[in-house]
Design an enzyme around this catalytic site. Sequence first.
Site, short mmCIF file in Angstrom:
data_model
loop_
_atom_site.label_atom_id
_atom_site.label_comp_id
_atom_site.label_asym_id
_atom_site.label_seq_id
_atom_site.Cartn_x
_atom_site.Cartn_y
_atom_site.Cartn_z
N HIS A 1 -3.59 -17.51 -5.56
CA HIS A 1 -4.61 -16.47 -4.74
C HIS A 1 -5.77 -17.37 -4.34
CE1 HIS A 1 -5.96 -16.32 -8.66
NE2 HIS A 1 -7.14 -15.84 -8.22
N ASP A 2 -5.75 -18.69 -4.91
CA ASP A 2 -7.23 -19.19 -4.48
C ASP A 2 -6.96 -20.45 -3.77
OD1 ASP A 2 -8.60 -17.87 -6.19
OD2 ASP A 2 -8.37 -19.01 -8.11
N ASN B 1 -0.45 4.65 -0.45
CA ASN B 1 -1.11 5.92 -0.03
C ASN B 1 -2.11 5.62 1.23
OD1 ASN B 1 -3.10 4.15 -1.13
ND2 ASN B 1 -4.12 5.76 -2.24
N ASP C 1 0.81 -1.41 -0.11
CA ASP C 1 -0.01 0.02 0.11
C ASP C 1 0.89 1.28 0.08
OD1 ASP C 1 -1.90 1.95 0.51
OD2 ASP C 1 -2.10 1.70 2.46
N GLU D 1 -6.37 -20.98 -17.04
CA GLU D 1 -6.51 -21.60 -15.67
C GLU D 1 -7.68 -22.66 -16.18
OE1 GLU D 1 -8.58 -20.96 -11.38
OE2 GLU D 1 -9.21 -20.02 -13.39
N ASP E 1 -4.30 -10.80 -16.01
CA ASP E 1 -5.49 -11.64 -16.04
C ASP E 1 -6.25 -11.16 -17.16
OD1 ASP E 1 -6.73 -13.71 -14.08
OD2 ASP E 1 -5.19 -12.94 -12.91
N ASP F 1 -4.23 3.69 2.69
CA ASP F 1 -5.49 3.31 2.73
C ASP F 1 -5.91 1.85 3.14
OD1 ASP F 1 -5.04 2.23 0.43
OD2 ASP F 1 -6.69 3.21 -0.57
N ASP G 1 -8.61 -16.71 -17.08
CA ASP G 1 -9.50 -17.23 -15.97
C ASP G 1 -10.49 -18.10 -16.53
OD1 ASP G 1 -9.77 -16.45 -12.94
OD2 ASP G 1 -11.84 -16.15 -13.98
N ASP H 1 -1.50 -1.35 -4.01
CA ASP H 1 -1.85 -0.49 -5.08
C ASP H 1 -0.51 -0.54 -6.20
OD1 ASP H 1 -0.01 1.33 -4.02
OD2 ASP H 1 -1.75 1.84 -2.71
#
Length: 533
Positions: free
Chosen positions: A313-314, A23, A21, A244, A98, A25, A191, A29
């Site tokens: 990530h899955d 900035n 991150d 995928e 992706d 929040d 995907d 990013d």
Amino acid sequence: MNREHWKNSIVYQIYPRSYKDSNHDGIGDIPGIIEKLDYVKDLGVNVIWLSPVYASPNDDNGYDISDYVSINPEYGTMDDMDLLIQEARNRGIKIIMDLVINHTSDEHKWFIESQKIDSPYRDYYIWREKPNNWTSFFSGSAWDKIGGSYYLHLFSKKQPDLNWNNPKVMEEIQKVMKFWLDKGIYGFRCDVINVIFKSSLANGKKRLVLTGREFYHSQEGCHDILRTLRKEVLDHYESFTVGETVLVNTKEANDLILPERKELDMVFGFEHMEVDQINNKWFKTKFKPNKLIKVLTKWQKEVYWNANYLSNHDQPRALSRFGDDKVYRVESAKMLATLNLTLKGTPYIYQGEEIGMTNGDFKSLDEYKDIETHRIYALATKLKFPKWYRMKMIRKTSRDNARTPMQWSPGGGFSSKKPWLKMNENTVKINVLDSIQNSDSILNYYKELISIRRESDILMNGSFEPLYMKHGLFMFKRVHTNQAIISISNLTKRAKKMPIKFSGKIILSNYKRENMSDQLLKPYESILLMEEA
Ligand code: TEU
Ligand code: CA
């Protein structure tokens, strides 16, 4: 043009929301990724796979795209994206993105238009007067109702499926692909690509999961689409694609990637992700290394070119799943790395894997953010599973296990604010800063392994020859022009006697082994050996 220029790639997957991150929040990013490009370059990889950064209401963390040609403001601007591509290129790193074309977000302008019965966009999606019995990947019916009609969504109801029988959809997606390739993108991770074409909307055979799948899984129509995309778009660029592909066997994988088919370049199979489950991923069983070894060997032998991965990530973290994230965390992480990077194919490393990050340490349901996790938990509640069991299911299998923020320093180092998803408390001891300083770290082992692989024709192009696959031991040989490298791994926490006597020069060892005279393999030991000619 040499179509197989990607064969020497080592890919690093970045999940933007959780990387860095910039900035304050609490959300990762694009400028954050730019800040970390030197770290990525130092690791030695030459391709980044960037999970979705497109405009999205984030129902499924960016896999629900509301505009394919703009950037989610949470992640930055198009200028930031251009800069990322440029800065990566300056460091010899290419970026693949992706390509999510089975569905869009329900907030995409095509879908909003499509809700009007006489709109030219109506047929961009799949509308029917009555639903069929198909079920979604996230459980429950694959249909939802708007204005008296039902639309199909294989994932969440905010992810309506595109209608690939409509030539307009083909045209639009080609435009999108060209837009990014013209910006200098090196290709796409496609995907759920093998489910995009629905050959019928008849009721499917009733199943525990994915009723209806026989009508959309690896259909001929999908192959046609892929050939068209390749011919009309991809072949005009130096690019590559990795599909995928859910539920594919080795034959179906080859049908998508053999060079003469002119479809994809490689695919992510899932069979090795199924070795520790019964029926479906929510019912995990004890991990048996021999099963993993068997599936990997099969794919190595039968598939033309593999996309090798143990984490993404899955999936829960491979280290927590196939290794030992406590006593032998360092040893087993290095062993899994050795395995993944010495098999034949293109290796993919998922962010955090290189420092031995473990599954998340969530304490209550509300700490999980993933839509699938919440859907499954709700279903399990409806089915009257006891609470301890529901929590166990998600603790083991939730996708959030892999999505916790990247651990940059003992204090976290991901953001100065509370991150969008709970950071693992073990960042105190598992983090990049400490890993850089410690010469025995998993990170430094990765760097060495990656550089060995990038300089070795044997590891890049050599054949795969299995040597021994029993008792949790995996030994294979990679052979290229009369030279061979032997990869030896003990996937168990027990010391094992070496079943074959090897000689040769040790090029890498996760125990600092100096010679092969010691015939006992230590827990999770792995060795790379250059065979003497
Ligand atoms: O995943 C597709 C997929 O089949 C699974 O791995 C998925 O994570 C789910 O757990 C099935 O049970 C891809 C993306 O990688 C995933 O993040 C998206 O949610 C999904 O497609 C929809 O776009
Ligand atoms: Ca941010």
